[in-house]
Design a protein around this motif. Sequence first.
Motif, PDB file in Angstrom:
ATOM      1  N   SER A 349      -0.451   6.995   0.956  1.00 57.62           N
ATOM      2  CA  SER A 349       0.164   7.749   1.949  1.00 57.62           C
ATOM      3  C   SER A 349       0.269   7.116   3.340  1.00 57.62           C
ATOM      4  O   SER A 349       0.971   7.475   4.276  1.00 57.62           O
ATOM      5  CB  SER A 349      -0.511   9.070   1.956  1.00 57.62           C
ATOM      6  N   ASN A 353       6.359   5.505   3.118  1.00 57.85           N
ATOM      7  CA  ASN A 353       6.854   6.479   3.822  1.00 57.85           C
ATOM      8  C   ASN A 353       7.181   7.819   2.541  1.00 57.85           C
ATOM      9  O   ASN A 353       8.549   7.771   2.093  1.00 57.85           O
ATOM     10  CB  ASN A 353       8.311   6.413   4.442  1.00 57.85           C
ATOM     11  N   SER A 355       8.069  10.616   2.881  1.00 58.61           N
ATOM     12  CA  SER A 355       8.982  11.714   3.345  1.00 58.61           C
ATOM     13  C   SER A 355      10.353  11.275   2.504  1.00 58.61           C
ATOM     14  O   SER A 355      11.332  12.170   2.708  1.00 58.61           O
ATOM     15  CB  SER A 355       9.236  11.931   4.630  1.00 58.61           C
ATOM     16  N   HIS A 356      10.338   9.965   2.153  1.00 58.67           N
ATOM     17  CA  HIS A 356      11.624   9.231   1.418  1.00 58.67           C
ATOM     18  C   HIS A 356      11.324   9.537   0.079  1.00 58.67           C
ATOM     19  O   HIS A 356      10.543   9.528  -0.589  1.00 58.67           O
ATOM     20  CB  HIS A 356      11.715   7.836   1.622  1.00 58.67           C
ATOM     21  N   LYS A 360       8.500   9.196  -2.843  1.00 55.36           N
ATOM     22  CA  LYS A 360       8.059  10.223  -3.408  1.00 55.36           C
ATOM     23  C   LYS A 360       8.067  10.528  -4.715  1.00 55.36           C
ATOM     24  O   LYS A 360       7.090  11.097  -5.384  1.00 55.36           O
ATOM     25  CB  LYS A 360       8.644  11.538  -2.736  1.00 55.36           C
ATOM     26  N   ASN A 398      14.614  -1.581   1.303  1.00 55.86           N
ATOM     27  CA  ASN A 398      13.736  -1.479   2.588  1.00 55.86           C
ATOM     28  C   ASN A 398      14.529  -2.139   3.666  1.00 55.86           C
ATOM     29  O   ASN A 398      13.600  -2.431   4.804  1.00 55.86           O
ATOM     30  CB  ASN A 398      12.341  -1.788   2.430  1.00 55.86           C
ATOM     31  N   THR A 402      12.678   1.946   6.090  1.00 55.40           N
ATOM     32  CA  THR A 402      12.749   3.285   6.004  1.00 55.40           C
ATOM     33  C   THR A 402      11.436   3.747   4.983  1.00 55.40           C
ATOM     34  O   THR A 402      11.184   4.759   4.941  1.00 55.40           O
ATOM     35  CB  THR A 402      14.141   4.185   5.763  1.00 55.40           C
ATOM     36  N   TRP A 404       8.899   1.588   4.288  1.00 48.50           N
ATOM     37  CA  TRP A 404       7.721   0.999   4.977  1.00 48.50           C
ATOM     38  C   TRP A 404       7.695   0.284   6.246  1.00 48.50           C
ATOM     39  O   TRP A 404       9.170  -0.391   6.346  1.00 48.50           O
ATOM     40  CB  TRP A 404       6.840   0.449   3.997  1.00 48.50           C
ATOM     41  N   LYS A 405       7.088   0.008   7.050  1.00 50.36           N
ATOM     42  CA  LYS A 405       7.305  -0.650   8.127  1.00 50.36           C
ATOM     43  C   LYS A 405       6.932  -2.131   7.684  1.00 50.36           C
ATOM     44  O   LYS A 405       7.040  -2.840   6.538  1.00 50.36           O
ATOM     45  CB  LYS A 405       6.339  -0.316   9.506  1.00 50.36           C
TER      46      LYS A 405
END
Length: 488
Positions: A349, A353, A355-356, A360, A398, A402, A404-405
């Motif tokens: 976590s 991300n 929330s994507h 998830k 990606n 959005t 991961w960074k």
Amino acid sequence: MHRTFLALNSDPLKTRLDLIHKQANDHITLVKAYSACARKLKLEISRQLKMFDDLAKNFSDLTSKPSYKSSLFETSGNLDEDVLRQFEKEVKDRVKFARLLIAESKENYDNQLKIQKLKDTIFAVNELLGKAKKNGAFASLIAAKSIPKSLHCLAMRLVEERISHPEKYKEDLPKAEFEDPSLYHYAIFSDNVIAVSVVVRSVVKNAEEPSKHVFHVVTDRMNVAAMKVWFRMRPVEGGAHVEVKAVEDYDFLSSSYVPVVRQIESANVQMENATKEGSNMKFRNPNYMPMLNHLRFYLPEMYPKLHKILLLDDDVVVQKDLTGLWKIDLAGKVNGAVETCFGSFHRFSQYLNFSHPLIKERFNPKACAWAYGMNIFDLDAWRREKCTETYHNWQNLNEDRTLWKLGTLPPGLITFYSLTKSLDKSWHVLGLGYNPSISMDEINNAAVIHYNGNMKPWLDIAMNQYKNLWTKYVDNDMEFVQMCNFGV
């Protein structure tokens, strides 16, 4: 003095007297309250305590003065307006003095004021602390990412040596050992000559059979000449083998095949535009998604004849013989790594991300993360599981960052999800580049120690208690190391 409502209405001066008297009584009560509070406080305010007591007494004495008592409070006739005016003046003088004294002392006695002032102070300090942390982190990042003069000097000296004596540094034919799967193979991807030399020296000095160890060093085009000259001038002890190549030597790493190369090219265009427009600072970072970091996802294609390979970062030091890693049964899994999670820290976590919906649906946010820096890879299992293809799919998804960074650990966690074997923590101890509290027993017992973090051992900001564990493997007999003042 108790007067009836009718009595108050019978004489306007009596109403005025009652209001003045009430005002005096209110301030007597207030002064006595502060006086009581003062008694509970320290001796430093004993002067104020006396002043409060005197003031309360002055209010009481005022109503008891014979001239006021007879003319204002005990008369049954009309009040003398001149006496009332004088009484009012004295009351107002005392009220004014009481208010001044209370205003000066309020900070000591008014809890709400003290609490608010404390909150304001805490808020201000927190703001300053936040700014200091940001400034410190930024300064630390600049120090970590900047090239020290000594490293720049070393690279320049090595290149100068190659230019001055080209006959000494002709390209050799590849050795058969570079593709021999019966030997112990290491991959090191770096543009730091001195760091790579320390990794190689530390492996060899602790190896039981150095001649069976093969190092595959890959660097960028700018540093490949310096890297080759170093290992030609300072051959590895014990007969170990070193192969030095540039990223550009691998033709398959093109934008048509590698998503990151395509994204780097796109980022370069954005960086040029940002420079012209004076915006989008993130694209000005020269370390924006360097391909050198992403080579780790192409090990089976880079070394097609090998079955296993050990990936080492350039900020590690090896303290024990590592051949035991090749003997570990990975149980069909691809990646052998030390896990880093404890409690709620270093879970998926924190890197992905959730929330994507794509993240998830497919991953457990509580799954334990593991570390890069020392990883044993089963390349046959990698090919069977098509891990590079998995990496490509997710890297394409990606492109807008959005999921991961930036970084290689998040896509690594995804690529090798459920394909990672947890190793004993003594194989790989992390944190020497940021954590001053690692026990020396834990460090001394570790096979590999890792200076992950900004305080790299070759920088001035390195932590002194750990620096000597790295510097003892620096080749101080190398003339260019002495000339470039490494200070080790």
